[in-house]
Design a protein around this motif. Structure first.
Motif, PDB file in Angstrom:
ATOM      1  N   UNK A 114       0.839  -1.203   0.000  1.00 25.20           N
ATOM      2  CA  UNK A 114       0.000   0.000   0.000  1.00 25.20           C
ATOM      3  C   UNK A 114       0.874   1.252   0.000  1.00 25.20           C
ATOM      4  N   UNK A 115       0.468   2.226  -0.800  1.00 22.76           N
ATOM      5  CA  UNK A 115       1.136   3.526  -0.881  1.00 22.76           C
ATOM      6  C   UNK A 115       0.826   4.308   0.394  1.00 22.76           C
ATOM      7  N   UNK A 119      -2.807   5.353   2.653  1.00 22.75           N
ATOM      8  CA  UNK A 119      -2.993   5.114   4.079  1.00 22.75           C
ATOM      9  C   UNK A 119      -3.300   6.424   4.798  1.00 22.75           C
ATOM     10  N   UNK A 120      -2.586   7.486   4.430  1.00 22.53           N
ATOM     11  CA  UNK A 120      -2.817   8.790   5.057  1.00 22.53           C
ATOM     12  C   UNK A 120      -4.206   9.323   4.737  1.00 22.53           C
ATOM     13  N   UNK A 138      -8.904  -2.880   6.756  1.00 27.56           N
ATOM     14  CA  UNK A 138      -7.769  -3.591   6.180  1.00 27.56           C
ATOM     15  C   UNK A 138      -7.418  -2.927   4.850  1.00 27.56           C
ATOM     16  N   UNK A 139      -6.205  -2.400   4.735  1.00 26.53           N
ATOM     17  CA  UNK A 139      -5.810  -1.595   3.583  1.00 26.53           C
ATOM     18  C   UNK A 139      -4.737  -2.293   2.760  1.00 26.53           C
ATOM     19  N   UNK A 140      -4.896  -2.250   1.446  1.00 28.17           N
ATOM     20  CA  UNK A 140      -3.896  -2.823   0.547  1.00 28.17           C
ATOM     21  C   UNK A 140      -3.799  -1.983  -0.707  1.00 28.17           C
ATOM     22  N   UNK A 206     -10.737  -1.380   0.232  1.00 33.01           N
ATOM     23  CA  UNK A 206     -10.987  -0.435   1.320  1.00 33.01           C
ATOM     24  C   UNK A 206     -10.617   0.997   0.939  1.00 33.01           C
ATOM     25  N   UNK A 207      -9.469   1.184   0.308  1.00 34.20           N
ATOM     26  CA  UNK A 207      -9.045   2.538  -0.059  1.00 34.20           C
ATOM     27  C   UNK A 207     -10.083   3.192  -0.958  1.00 34.20           C
TER      28      UNK A 207
END
Length: 230
Positions: A114-115, A119-120, A138-140, A206-207
């Motif tokens: 993930x970048x 995430x930010x 959950x982030x990918x 998720x993103x």
């Protein structure tokens, strides 16, 4: 927390996947956690129902302890659980600046890194908009790439033909133990990469659901950080 025994069996694996999809906290019991191949975010613990002694309480991971402390505080919370950071591949920068070959173990390990910008953005959304209290996100990234493919993506970003050289496992164990200063941590890293060879890391949406745009691909991360590899 939901404990699933038989988590790597035909039905157990489906149960774990469905629970994760619902955002539940899952702890899975497996005889061989390193090769369990369960979704990211699942806490996999070693145990064998045929050997009761193996089910004795084990020390928990640092982040599990942190999350429990936050939950117990009574404050409102949202947990962001990223898979690997794309930024961790900066560990190859020294090799790439020095030549065209990256020598590292498990080139076939496939991850959905993930970048940090994604995430930010999710963190800001969770802090400034409704609907995230008590959520575990959950982030990918948007797709999996093997470590060898990641190196090639960096090569395209810097305009060079980079190549992968597979490091023997024994050498990698010694190198990582020295780099991390902790042989146990080095072993955990190696087991993780080994698992991702046969069971690529989970990809989530998720993103996109939270920010309104797809997660940034690894190629974008490599382009954003190209100067670090030149």
């Amino acid at each position: 927390m939901i404990l699933v025994t038989g988590a790597t069996g035909t039905v157990g694996r489906e149960v774990v996947s469905l629970l994760v999809a619902r955002g539940e906290r899952v702890r899975a019991v497996s005889r061989t956690p390193a090769t369990a191949g369960l979704p990211a975010g699942v806490e996999v613990v070693a145990g064998d129902l045929a050997e009761p002694a193996s089910l004795a309480p084990q020390p928990e991971s640092f982040w599990a302890v942190v999350e429990r402390a936050v939950e117990a505080s009574g404050a409102e919370w949202t947990f962001l659980r990223p898979v690997g950071f794309a930024a961790n591949t900066l560990m190859w920068a020294g090799q790439i600046r020095a030549g065209d070959v990256v020598r590292w173990p498990y080139g076939a390990a496939a991850r959905s890194l993930v970048h940090e910008r994604d995430l930010a953005e999710v963190a800001v959304a969770a802090l400034t908009s409704a609907g995230h209290s008590g959520a575990r996100h959950l982030l990918s990234g948007p797709a999996t790439l093997t470590q060898e493919e990641q190196v090639r993506a960096i090569g395209r970003a810097v305009g060079r033909d980079l190549r992968w050289s597979e490091m023997p496992l024994g050498e990698a164990r010694q190198m990582l133990a020295a780099a991390f200063g902790d042989p146990d941590f080095a072993e955990i890293a190696l087991r993780g990469w080994a698992a991702f060879v046969d069971h690529p890391e989970q990809v989530t949406d998720t993103v996109e659901r939270i920010t309104g745009h797809p997660a940034r691909p690894y190629a974008d991360w490599a382009a954003d950080h190209a100067d670090a590899f030149r």
